[in-house]
Scaffold this motif. Structure first.
Motif, PDB file in Angstrom:
ATOM      1  N   GLU A 162       0.816  -1.212   0.000  1.00 31.93           N
ATOM      2  CA  GLU A 162       0.000   0.000   0.000  1.00 31.93           C
ATOM      3  C   GLU A 162       0.849   1.261   0.000  1.00 31.93           C
ATOM      4  N   ARG A 214       2.127   1.916  -3.429  1.00 34.87           N
ATOM      5  CA  ARG A 214       1.070   2.413  -4.312  1.00 34.87           C
ATOM      6  C   ARG A 214       0.796   3.893  -4.062  1.00 34.87           C
ATOM      7  N   ARG A 215       0.795   4.273  -2.783  1.00 32.65           N
ATOM      8  CA  ARG A 215       0.598   5.697  -2.474  1.00 32.65           C
ATOM      9  C   ARG A 215       1.730   6.539  -3.048  1.00 32.65           C
ATOM     10  N   GLU A 216       2.954   6.024  -2.920  1.00 36.42           N
ATOM     11  CA  GLU A 216       4.113   6.748  -3.461  1.00 36.42           C
ATOM     12  C   GLU A 216       4.012   6.868  -4.983  1.00 36.42           C
TER      13      GLU A 216
END
Length: 361
Positions: free
Chosen positions: A257, A260-262
């Motif tokens: 996660e 993915r945020r990065e």
């Protein structure tokens, strides 16, 4: 200016000649290909007969790689009182002329910021430069009379004069013209061997991005060969952005996660920077960009449809600021996107509906 000699009768040279003829200037045409000069003359751009004596202004419209040699020959023959070129790079030709030991008081470098994907005299038009910037790069040696002749040419072509340093001009056109052309070509190259089913899905977005990739490769080799350093520097920066964007997209595939945020943050960054750059692109007539509202009209692919829309808009007292057409795949129909002032959008919609046009939200 009463007389001019245009040397090089391609798109730019012939368009300038047409504009001058329309203003009453006697224009003589010359080209390394006599047939091309005859074609330009047949189009009304002047005469392909040589002038009997020196003309007021010689306009050299040769490819950048040949500009200095053509200018040097014309200046040594004394064909004009003043000389200018219209090549898309300015620093290189000037330095070549200096190296040849020529007196540059009678010369000024210029570059009209206008063109088309098509080349040659048959693509020329007398209004090609109307409202477009025309860069002038005088030096301390440029004679005032020659500068005034150049300004008169720009005025006859209804362009907007912009004075710049030659090397600053070359860096600028690398950013706004030369680098984008290569990027457009790289995107278009992805389509060459793509599956037909994928290509059939092409919409207005891909047409916008790849439009300039249709230009003549031979012409662009000449242009890029004259300005390779600044273009390479900019492409290096684009390559760095591409590398970071690829990494961000890979991160979006991760099961982690945090990654993915990065990745999402990286994509958002490049998109936001794109937004910030796009709003700096000048709007209509070179003014600050303005926000217009779009009215979308469904039309049949029949002769006269666009003329009817413009006529109906005119009767409603609405000025169309811009227009784009998106053709429906596999259908004899399309969508016309009319950009208008926001306060005029409702009036235009009402008028078009009353006249039977089908609008899309």
């Amino acid at each position: 200016m009463r007389t001019a000699l245009v040397i090089g009768t391609g798109l730019i040279g012939t368009s300038a000649a047409l504009a001058l003829v329309q203003r009453g200037v006697v224009v003589h045409l010359a080209d390394h290909d006599p047939e091309q000069a005859r074609t330009a003359a047949a189009l009304g751009a002047g005469t392909d007969e040589a002038p009997e004596g020196p003309v007021d202004l010689a306009v050299v419209a040769a490819p950048p790689a040949h500009v200095a040699a053509v200018l040097a020959d014309a200046m040594r023959r004394g064909v004009a009182r003043g000389y200018l070129d219209v090549a898309s790079v300015k620093g290189g030709p000037r330095r070549e002329l200096e190296a040849l030991g020529l007196d540059l008081t009678a010369y000024i470098g210029t570059h009209p910021m206008s063109g088309r994907e098509k080349s040659g005299p048959l693509a020329a038009t007398g209004d090609l430069f109307e409202g477009r910037p025309w860069v002038l790069t005088p030096t301390r040696d440029t004679d005032t009379e020659v500068l005034n002749l150049a300004l008169e040419l720009v005025s006859h072509c209804r362009a907007v004069p912009v004075v710049m340093d030659a090397d600053a001009h070359d860096r600028a056109v690398a950013l706004v013209s030369h680098m984008p052309h290569l990027v457009s070509s790289m995107v278009a190259a992805r389509l060459e061997h793509a599956e037909e089913a994928a290509v059939r899905l092409c919409g207005q977005g891909i047409r916008d991005v790849t439009r300039i990739a249709a230009s003549d490769p031979r012409m662009w080799i000449d242009i890029l060969s004259a300005n390779p350093g600044p273009v390479a520097d900019l492409l290096s920066d684009v390559a760095a952005d591409l590398g970071e964007t690829v990494e961000a997209l890979r991160a979006l595939q991760s099961s982690d996660e945090a990654k993915r945020r990065e990745g999402g943050a990286g994509i958002e960054d490049v998109l936001r920077r794109g937004n910030a750059g796009q709003v700096r692109v000048p709007g209509k007539h070179g003014s600050a960009p303005r926000v217009y509202e779009t009215v979308v009209v469904l039309i049949d692919d029949q002769p006269g449809q666009l003329a009817r829309i413009f006529a109906d808009a005119g009767r409603a007292g609405v000025n169309i600021e811009d227009v784009r057409i998106e053709h429906a795949a596999g259908q004899q129909a399309g969508l016309v996107q009319l950009s208008v002032e926001p306060r005029a959008a409702a009036l235009l919609k009402e008028a078009l509906r009353e006249r039977g046009w089908a609008l899309r939200q």
